[in-house]
Scaffold this motif. Structure first.
Motif, PDB file in Angstrom:
ATOM      1  N   GLY A   1      -3.717   5.646  10.519  1.00  0.00           N
ATOM      2  CA  GLY A   1      -2.790   5.520   9.400  1.00  0.00           C
ATOM      3  C   GLY A   1      -1.562   6.386   9.543  1.00  0.00           C
ATOM      4  O   GLY A   1      -0.440   5.925   9.308  1.00  0.00           O
TER       5      GLY A   1
ATOM      6  N   LYS B   1      -6.486   4.777   6.301  1.00  0.00           N
ATOM      7  CA  LYS B   1      -6.839   3.735   7.259  1.00  0.00           C
ATOM      8  C   LYS B   1      -6.924   4.328   8.667  1.00  0.00           C
ATOM      9  O   LYS B   1      -6.373   5.394   8.931  1.00  0.00           O
ATOM     10  CB  LYS B   1      -5.785   2.627   7.241  1.00  0.00           C
TER      11      LYS B   1
ATOM     12  N   SER C   1       0.863  -1.179   0.000  1.00  0.00           N
ATOM     13  CA  SER C   1       0.000   0.000   0.000  1.00  0.00           C
ATOM     14  C   SER C   1       0.898   1.227   0.000  1.00  0.00           C
ATOM     15  O   SER C   1       1.982   1.220   0.590  1.00  0.00           O
ATOM     16  CB  SER C   1      -0.944   0.007   1.201  1.00  0.00           C
TER      17      SER C   1
ATOM     18  N   GLU D   1      -2.864   5.504   0.725  1.00  0.00           N
ATOM     19  CA  GLU D   1      -3.782   4.461   1.206  1.00  0.00           C
ATOM     20  C   GLU D   1      -3.605   4.229   2.703  1.00  0.00           C
ATOM     21  O   GLU D   1      -4.580   3.984   3.412  1.00  0.00           O
ATOM     22  CB  GLU D   1      -3.527   3.161   0.446  1.00  0.00           C
TER      23      GLU D   1
END
Length: 153
Positions: A103, A100, A92, A96
């Protein structure tokens, strides 16, 4: 010549003066922030630095979601994780990862981990790192002092 006066002071976990510091990651470049935080975690800014001991400070990073990645790193930088099974490699990019949950915390932790030594001491030092994506943190009881990361070399 009296050689007993030439002693090297080695910091031990009992004699290390560990403090709590807060670092604000707002508008900081990820790599420069990570290298300075890694130095604080290892204790390299202290006169009692010992390479094989945990004599660094406990670091709290706030506003991790406001850290900057320069150039095209948001789309080009890859984060790999392996499940342990055949064809279990998952890739990823930074964009991306940022979408999350937690993240940005994972992005900053990965960068700091890469700047620490590759041994068992690194796992111990990473236990002294606390990353929060917002301006609040849970370590008010330790009375951390706020430092300006730009003043460190």
């Amino acid at each position: 010549m009296n050689t007993l006066s030439f002693r090297t002071n080695i910091a031990t976990p009992e004699t290390a003066d560990k403090q709590w510091v807060v670092v604000d990651a707002t508008d900081q470049v990820l790599g420069r922030l990570s290298s300075k935080v890694a130095k604080i975690l290892r204790g390299k800014y202290k006169p009692c630095f010992t390479p094989n001991e945990d004599c660094g400070d406990n670091v709290i990073i706030i506003n991790a979601n406001k850290v900057k990645l320069t150039g095209n790193k948001m789309s080009d930088k890859l984060y790999l994780r392996f499940s342990g099974y055949p064809s279990g490699l998952h890739k990823s990019n930074a964009a991306e990862m940022a979408k999350k949950p937690r993240g940005y915390e994972k992005i900053v932790r990965h960068a700091v981990k890469g700047m620490l030594p590759k041994n068992r001491l690194a796992n111990k030092l990473l236990g002294n790192l606390y990353i929060y994506e917002g301006p609040e943190h849970k370590q008010e009881a330790q009375q951390p002092k706020s430092i300006d990361i730009n003043l460190l070399k």
